[in-house]
Scaffold this active site. Structure first.
Site, PDB file in Angstrom:
ATOM      1  N   THR A  74       0.869  -1.185   0.000  1.00  0.00           N
ATOM      2  CA  THR A  74       0.000   0.000   0.000  1.00  0.00           C
ATOM      3  C   THR A  74       0.897   1.224   0.000  1.00  0.00           C
ATOM      4  O   THR A  74       1.557   1.515   1.008  1.00  0.00           O
ATOM      5  CB  THR A  74      -0.892   0.033   1.254  1.00  0.00           C
ATOM      6  OG1 THR A  74      -1.650  -1.171   1.306  1.00  0.00           O
ATOM      7  CG2 THR A  74      -1.837   1.226   1.214  1.00  0.00           C
ATOM      8  N   LYS A 134      -7.371   1.307  -3.401  1.00  0.00           N
ATOM      9  CA  LYS A 134      -7.053   0.891  -2.029  1.00  0.00           C
ATOM     10  C   LYS A 134      -7.113   2.097  -1.079  1.00  0.00           C
ATOM     11  O   LYS A 134      -7.667   2.017   0.028  1.00  0.00           O
ATOM     12  CB  LYS A 134      -5.653   0.259  -2.017  1.00  0.00           C
ATOM     13  CG  LYS A 134      -5.015   0.082  -0.672  1.00  0.00           C
ATOM     14  CD  LYS A 134      -5.674  -0.996   0.147  1.00  0.00           C
ATOM     15  CE  LYS A 134      -4.987  -1.130   1.512  1.00  0.00           C
ATOM     16  NZ  LYS A 134      -5.711  -2.005   2.400  1.00  0.00           N
ATOM     17  N   LYS A 188      -1.199   5.775   8.456  1.00  0.00           N
ATOM     18  CA  LYS A 188      -0.430   5.807   7.199  1.00  0.00           C
ATOM     19  C   LYS A 188      -1.388   5.919   6.005  1.00  0.00           C
ATOM     20  O   LYS A 188      -1.201   6.747   5.107  1.00  0.00           O
ATOM     21  CB  LYS A 188       0.411   4.530   7.084  1.00  0.00           C
ATOM     22  CG  LYS A 188       1.115   4.375   5.752  1.00  0.00           C
ATOM     23  CD  LYS A 188       1.647   2.955   5.537  1.00  0.00           C
ATOM     24  CE  LYS A 188       1.708   2.651   4.059  1.00  0.00           C
ATOM     25  NZ  LYS A 188       2.026   1.275   3.736  1.00  0.00           N
TER      26      LYS A 188
HETATM   27  P1  NAD Z   1       5.981  -5.467   7.723  1.00  0.00           P
HETATM   28  O1  NAD Z   1       6.698  -4.282   8.250  1.00  0.00           O
HETATM   29  O2  NAD Z   1       5.562  -6.553   8.658  1.00  0.00           O
HETATM   30  O3  NAD Z   1       6.881  -6.168   6.574  1.00  0.00           O
HETATM   31  C1  NAD Z   1       7.532  -5.459   5.559  1.00  0.00           C
HETATM   32  C2  NAD Z   1       8.847  -6.166   5.261  1.00  0.00           C
HETATM   33  O4  NAD Z   1       9.442  -5.554   4.107  1.00  0.00           O
HETATM   34  C3  NAD Z   1       9.871  -6.042   6.405  1.00  0.00           C
HETATM   35  O5  NAD Z   1      10.258  -7.343   6.837  1.00  0.00           O
HETATM   36  C4  NAD Z   1      11.025  -5.264   5.765  1.00  0.00           C
HETATM   37  O6  NAD Z   1      12.296  -5.658   6.246  1.00  0.00           O
HETATM   38  C5  NAD Z   1      10.842  -5.605   4.291  1.00  0.00           C
HETATM   39  N1  NAD Z   1      11.474  -4.658   3.353  1.00  0.00           N
HETATM   40  C6  NAD Z   1      11.466  -3.310   3.358  1.00  0.00           C
HETATM   41  N2  NAD Z   1      12.150  -2.825   2.301  1.00  0.00           N
HETATM   42  C7  NAD Z   1      12.615  -3.911   1.612  1.00  0.00           C
HETATM   43  C8  NAD Z   1      13.401  -4.056   0.438  1.00  0.00           C
HETATM   44  N3  NAD Z   1      13.838  -2.999  -0.264  1.00  0.00           N
HETATM   45  N4  NAD Z   1      13.701  -5.296   0.038  1.00  0.00           N
HETATM   46  C9  NAD Z   1      13.276  -6.382   0.733  1.00  0.00           C
HETATM   47  N5  NAD Z   1      12.521  -6.305   1.844  1.00  0.00           N
HETATM   48  C10 NAD Z   1      12.196  -5.077   2.283  1.00  0.00           C
HETATM   49  O7  NAD Z   1       4.712  -4.897   6.914  1.00  0.00           O
HETATM   50  P2  NAD Z   1       3.349  -5.669   6.525  1.00  0.00           P
HETATM   51  O8  NAD Z   1       2.367  -5.537   7.624  1.00  0.00           O
HETATM   52  O9  NAD Z   1       3.679  -6.996   5.978  1.00  0.00           O
HETATM   53  O10 NAD Z   1       2.824  -4.684   5.368  1.00  0.00           O
HETATM   54  C11 NAD Z   1       3.418  -4.655   4.080  1.00  0.00           C
HETATM   55  C12 NAD Z   1       2.555  -3.787   3.164  1.00  0.00           C
HETATM   56  O11 NAD Z   1       1.224  -4.309   3.158  1.00  0.00           O
HETATM   57  C13 NAD Z   1       2.419  -2.331   3.621  1.00  0.00           C
HETATM   58  O12 NAD Z   1       2.449  -1.480   2.505  1.00  0.00           O
HETATM   59  C14 NAD Z   1       1.077  -2.293   4.326  1.00  0.00           C
HETATM   60  O13 NAD Z   1       0.481  -1.011   4.310  1.00  0.00           O
HETATM   61  C15 NAD Z   1       0.300  -3.290   3.484  1.00  0.00           C
HETATM   62  N6  NAD Z   1      -0.848  -3.912   4.176  1.00  0.00           N
HETATM   63  C16 NAD Z   1      -0.700  -4.379   5.446  1.00  0.00           C
HETATM   64  C17 NAD Z   1      -1.790  -4.943   6.088  1.00  0.00           C
HETATM   65  C18 NAD Z   1      -1.647  -5.475   7.503  1.00  0.00           C
HETATM   66  O14 NAD Z   1      -2.686  -5.728   8.153  1.00  0.00           O
HETATM   67  N7  NAD Z   1      -0.453  -5.685   8.027  1.00  0.00           N
HETATM   68  C19 NAD Z   1      -3.023  -5.062   5.432  1.00  0.00           C
HETATM   69  C20 NAD Z   1      -3.134  -4.598   4.126  1.00  0.00           C
HETATM   70  C21 NAD Z   1      -2.032  -4.014   3.507  1.00  0.00           C
END
Ligand code: NAD
Length: 303
Positions: free
Chosen positions: A96, A171, A246
């Site tokens: 997102t 989204k 966010k």
């Molecule tokens: P998170 O912080 O748990 O995981 C993100 C991962 O990405 C981390 O482990 C980080 O080290 C890794 N990362 C960052 N930059 C990187 C790169 N250049 N190369 C490789 N790895 C990299 O986050 P999440 O909760 O899994 O969310 C991820 C995305 O999904 C976000 O954009 C969030 O807004 C979206 N999202 C999350 C949810 C939720 O409930 N958690 C729901 C819908 C959407």
């Protein structure tokens, strides 16, 4: 079946990988954080130590990482996906992020000869675990058709909503609605309580009347009426207040850039900011009811 390089092994990425494997795909996971790679390997996942290694055999790249800045860092530049991926690799960003970054990265993909779609999801970690995410896909018809077999391993509802960046725009609009309606229903419960109404009665009537909405019916912010809602487990997430802040900020950024008037969303965003700044970033976003109703404890900084 696809050979997938999955970038971002966090809260969402890990269960998405698990479902892709269950669906019969070959998945190599990569995360910039060694601890996340180790955790996935310890759980039996195939892990690459570098992005180049992850991409070496892949015909599809999926990313699930925090923000537009992270997505641009992963794809662009000398050590990025565009420089390292094999020709013909399909690229799917599920993060997102802001619309501007989504469009810029898709354009860079196209300039480098790749097909890329933005495919953010609705549904938090439980939906990711259950393979029940909703995908909103922006990109060409070709990109959508190529992405569908892979996405269907992780989600039940797939929508092609327009050109590059449209999935991201959709989204942001959806989460703006969810964020505003949670604030609205929290104000309703606060007023109803002051007027002597019972929470269950408010739920029973409003959920069958013109005030009904998802934030009430499925995710009710007061304990009791909906046993599965986070309000019944001390607002453990779910979807955190920090994540909602966010996304509300992304909506305000998009509104500013496009000239749309969204004052209600602006006011709602301020509530989530107060919730986060008072030390409750990790609570579910429905804890905004506690803020609005005056139940919230003071921030740790205030003692
Ligand atoms: P998170 O912080 O748990 O995981 C993100 C991962 O990405 C981390 O482990 C980080 O080290 C890794 N990362 C960052 N930059 C990187 C790169 N250049 N190369 C490789 N790895 C990299 O986050 P999440 O909760 O899994 O969310 C991820 C995305 O999904 C976000 O954009 C969030 O807004 C979206 N999202 C999350 C949810 C939720 O409930 N958690 C729901 C819908 C959407």
């Amino acid at each position: 079946m696809a050979r997938i390089a999955f970038i971002g092994l966090g809260n969402m990425g890990r269960p998405m990988c698990d479902n892709l494997v269950k669906a019969g795909n070959g998945v190599v996971g990569y995360d910039i954080a060694p601890s996340m790679r180790d955790a996935y390997a310890a759980a039996g996942g195939r892990v690459a130590a570098t992005l180049a290694e992850a991409l070496a055999e892949a015909d599809t790249v999926i990313s699930m990482i925090p923000t537009g800045r992270h997505v641009r860092a992963a794809y662009e530049g000398e050590g990025g996906v565009f420089a390292l991926a094999r020709s013909g690799t399909l690229m799917i960003d599920c993060s997102t992020i802001d619309v501007e970054s989504a469009r810029a990265v898709s354009k860079a993909a196209s300039d480098a000869g790749f097909v890329m779609v933005d495919a953010p999801v609705s549904g938090a970690v439980p939906a990711a675990q259950a393979g029940a995410l909703t995908f909103m896909v922006g990109g060409t018809a070709e990109g959508y058709e190529r992405a569908c077999p892979v996405l269907s391993g992780m989600g039940k509802n797939l929508f092609h909503v327009g050109a590059s960046g449209s999935g991201t725009a959709m989204k942001i609009c959806n989460n703006m609605m969810a964020g505003m309606s949670m604030v609205a229903i929290s104000e309703v419960f606060t007023l109803a309580e002051k007027l002597g109404l019972d929470n269950q009665a408010v739920y029973d009537v409003v959920s069958r009347s013109s005030g009904n909405c998802w934030a009430l019916q499925v995710y009710c912010p007061v304990p009791g009426p909906v046993p599965t809602s986070p309000a019944n487990r001390d607002y453990q997430p779910g979807f955190t207040a920090a994540m909602m802040l966010k996304d509300m900020r992304l909506s305000q950024q998009a509104a500013g850039a496009s000239g749309a008037a969204t004052p209600l969303a602006g006011a709602s965003a301020a509530f989530y900011q107060m919730l986060v700044e008072s030390g409750h970033a990790a609570k579910d976003f429905s804890a905004v009811f506690e803020l609005i109703s005056g139940r919230l404890s003071h921030s740790p900084a205030e003692g």
